[in-house]
Motif scaffolding. Structure first.
Motif, PDB file in Angstrom:
ATOM      1  N   ARG A   1       0.828  -1.202   0.000  1.00 59.13           N
ATOM      2  CA  ARG A   1       0.000   0.000   0.000  1.00 59.13           C
ATOM      3  C   ARG A   1       0.866   1.258   0.000  1.00 59.13           C
ATOM      4  N   ASP A   2       1.966   1.255   0.770  1.00 63.62           N
ATOM      5  CA  ASP A   2       2.860   2.420   0.798  1.00 63.62           C
ATOM      6  C   ASP A   2       3.458   2.686  -0.574  1.00 63.62           C
ATOM      7  N   ALA A   3       3.891   1.599  -1.270  1.00 57.54           N
ATOM      8  CA  ALA A   3       4.504   1.766  -2.585  1.00 57.54           C
ATOM      9  C   ALA A   3       3.488   2.313  -3.590  1.00 57.54           C
ATOM     10  N   LEU A   4       2.264   1.819  -3.541  1.00 57.13           N
ATOM     11  CA  LEU A   4       1.230   2.301  -4.461  1.00 57.13           C
ATOM     12  C   LEU A   4       0.888   3.760  -4.190  1.00 57.13           C
TER      13      LEU A   4
ATOM     14  N   ARG B   1       1.430   9.534  -5.937  1.00 55.61           N
ATOM     15  CA  ARG B   1       1.815  10.933  -5.686  1.00 55.61           C
ATOM     16  C   ARG B   1       2.879  11.391  -6.669  1.00 55.61           C
ATOM     17  N   MET B   2       3.828  10.509  -7.014  1.00 54.69           N
ATOM     18  CA  MET B   2       4.873  10.876  -7.965  1.00 54.69           C
ATOM     19  C   MET B   2       4.291  11.072  -9.367  1.00 54.69           C
ATOM     20  N   LEU B   3       3.253  10.299  -9.678  1.00 58.44           N
ATOM     21  CA  LEU B   3       2.592  10.497 -10.974  1.00 58.44           C
ATOM     22  C   LEU B   3       1.940  11.876 -11.061  1.00 58.44           C
ATOM     23  N   ARG B   4       1.523  12.383  -9.911  1.00 64.42           N
ATOM     24  CA  ARG B   4       0.893  13.719  -9.892  1.00 64.42           C
ATOM     25  C   ARG B   4       1.940  14.835  -9.819  1.00 64.42           C
ATOM     26  N   GLY B   5       3.232  14.484  -9.851  1.00 64.98           N
ATOM     27  CA  GLY B   5       4.283  15.481  -9.890  1.00 64.98           C
ATOM     28  C   GLY B   5       5.000  15.719  -8.584  1.00 64.98           C
ATOM     29  N   GLU B   6       4.659  14.994  -7.546  1.00 71.01           N
ATOM     30  CA  GLU B   6       5.325  15.196  -6.261  1.00 71.01           C
ATOM     31  C   GLU B   6       6.760  14.678  -6.336  1.00 71.01           C
ATOM     32  N   LEU B   7       7.706  15.478  -5.851  1.00 69.16           N
ATOM     33  CA  LEU B   7       9.108  15.085  -5.846  1.00 69.16           C
ATOM     34  C   LEU B   7       9.416  14.282  -4.588  1.00 69.16           C
ATOM     35  N   THR B   8      10.255  13.323  -4.761  1.00 67.01           N
ATOM     36  CA  THR B   8      10.642  12.470  -3.632  1.00 67.01           C
ATOM     37  C   THR B   8      12.147  12.578  -3.435  1.00 67.01           C
ATOM     38  N   GLN B   9      12.543  13.012  -2.232  1.00 65.91           N
ATOM     39  CA  GLN B   9      13.960  13.189  -1.951  1.00 65.91           C
ATOM     40  C   GLN B   9      14.442  12.332  -0.769  1.00 65.91           C
ATOM     41  N   ARG B  10      13.533  11.851   0.042  1.00 64.96           N
ATOM     42  CA  ARG B  10      13.917  11.062   1.213  1.00 64.96           C
ATOM     43  C   ARG B  10      14.091   9.584   0.840  1.00 64.96           C
ATOM     44  N   ARG B  11      15.288   9.020   1.110  1.00 64.35           N
ATOM     45  CA  ARG B  11      15.540   7.615   0.782  1.00 64.35           C
ATOM     46  C   ARG B  11      14.742   6.681   1.688  1.00 64.35           C
TER      47      ARG B  11
ATOM     48  N   TYR C   1      14.433  11.339  -7.064  1.00 66.67           N
ATOM     49  CA  TYR C   1      14.045  10.119  -7.771  1.00 66.67           C
ATOM     50  C   TYR C   1      12.960  10.418  -8.792  1.00 66.67           C
ATOM     51  N   LEU C   2      13.020   9.691  -9.912  1.00 63.19           N
ATOM     52  CA  LEU C   2      12.094   9.929 -11.025  1.00 63.19           C
ATOM     53  C   LEU C   2      11.331   8.643 -11.354  1.00 63.19           C
ATOM     54  N   ILE C   3      10.155   8.796 -11.970  1.00 60.02           N
ATOM     55  CA  ILE C   3       9.363   7.647 -12.424  1.00 60.02           C
ATOM     56  C   ILE C   3       9.905   7.155 -13.768  1.00 60.02           C
ATOM     57  N   ALA C   4      10.109   5.871 -13.876  1.00 58.70           N
ATOM     58  CA  ALA C   4      10.548   5.272 -15.138  1.00 58.70           C
ATOM     59  C   ALA C   4       9.337   4.940 -16.000  1.00 58.70           C
ATOM     60  N   ASP C   5       9.601   4.697 -17.301  1.00 59.89           N
ATOM     61  CA  ASP C   5       8.531   4.320 -18.229  1.00 59.89           C
ATOM     62  C   ASP C   5       8.018   2.935 -17.832  1.00 59.89           C
TER      63      ASP C   5
END
Length: 329
Positions: free
Chosen positions: A18-21, A26-36, A60-64
């Protein structure tokens, strides 16, 4: 091992937590993720749906997702192909080995060689107390017959019953003839049988050694049988072969004939009197139809029958007293 492989080995359904989904949405909506240590990030990195930004640390970025799916699928196919290759190599390896076939407590044990079978026979003979019944469709080596004679005489002197079947051609071989003369003088019963029959060693009605009829192992392999039900079946098979065989006291003479017939013609006539065709009789005896015809030709001439009159021969034998000779054997 990748997370997908670990999940497969643990019977997981392969889905994301659930956390990964949540993080992926959120990343698909443009949220940036910086915390490892972001919950679910390590999982997305492991799957390949998220990758580090090579230009900015801790970003981190979303891959295709299509490329990720294709890469993961191809990798798993390669793993499966490698596993199948290893499986085939294992099957090839063990198919080449003369391995013992495990039978557990079934009362049946595999014997991988002639020496192993002989060892089991010798061990059982040393403990035998009642009877030994054997059938040998293939000629036994001279050395084996020489070793067998004193052992068989000892068994007879111990009071055991000994019965043996050889092929009809044994009557013309001196080694078997000498053996038969010696053991029958001491009370053994020996017979010869025309055509195909089964190799059997039956000891005390409690242990049998038979050939390997699976044809997946070397021709000299066999089976040791101690299962009560199978022993009863093998005993019945032996008895059937014994009834069809002709008594032999040794030497190269044929079994006594009551008159115009021979042991071989009596076998044929018994079946003709039952209405069977010559081709079926030949198949059962393991010879050609022409061979049976050659045996019957003198009878046609002596009885004044037309050559090939099988019905006439069968009728004559069914109503003639000589048929008692074959029943007496």
């Amino acid at each position: 091992m990748s997370r997908l492989a670990r999940q497969a080995s643990e019977d997981d359904d392969g889905g994301l937590s659930r956390d990964a989904l949540s993080l992926y949405s959120r990343m698909l909506r443009g949220e940036l993720t910086q915390r490892r240590d972001e919950p679910g990030l390590e999982e997305l990195l492991d799957v390949g749906l998220v990758v580090p930004n090579i230009f900015e640390d801790d970003l981190y970025l979303i891959a295709d997702p299509f490329q990720v799916w294709r890469y993961q699928s191809n990798r798993e196919r390669e793993v499966l192909a490698a596993s199948l290759r290893r499986l085939r190599s294992i099957e090839t390896l063990f198919s080449q080995l003369p391995v013992r076939i495990a039978q557990g407590d079934s009362g049946v044990s595999y014997l991988a060689s002639k020496d192993e079978a002989n060892g089991e026979i010798i061990k059982a003979l040393s403990k035998a107390s009642r009877s030994i019944r054997t059938a040998h469709p293939v000629p036994r080596p001279h050395s084996a017959m020489q070793k067998s004679l004193p052992r068989d005489i000892d068994l007879l002197e111990r009071g055991l019953k000994l019965a043996t079947i050889y092929g009809e051609e044994a009557r013309g071989r001196e080694v078997e003839s000498e053996w038969a003369r010696e053991v029958t003088r001491r009370g053994a019963e020996v017979r010869t049988l025309q055509g195909r029959f089964r190799r059997i060693v039956l000891i005390d009605e409690s242990l049998a050694i038979i050939g390997d009829h699976t044809r997946t192992q070397p021709a000299k392999a066999g089976w040791k049988v101690e299962h009560d039900g199978l022993i009863a079946f093998i005993s019945e098979l032996y008895e059937d072969q014994w009834k069809r065989a002709e008594p032999w006291l040794g030497g190269d003479e044929q079994a006594p004939s009551a008159g115009v017939t021979t042991p071989m013609t009596r076998k044929i006539l018994i079946e003709l009197a039952r209405g069977r065709k010559l081709a079926a009789i030949a198949h059962e005896l393991g010879v050609s139809t022409r061979t049976l015809t050659n045996h019957l030709t003198p009878l046609y001439e002596r009885l004044g029958l037309e050559p090939g009159d099988q019905f006439g021969l069968g009728y004559w034998y069914a109503t003639f007293d000589e048929r008692r000779a074959s029943a007496a054997g």
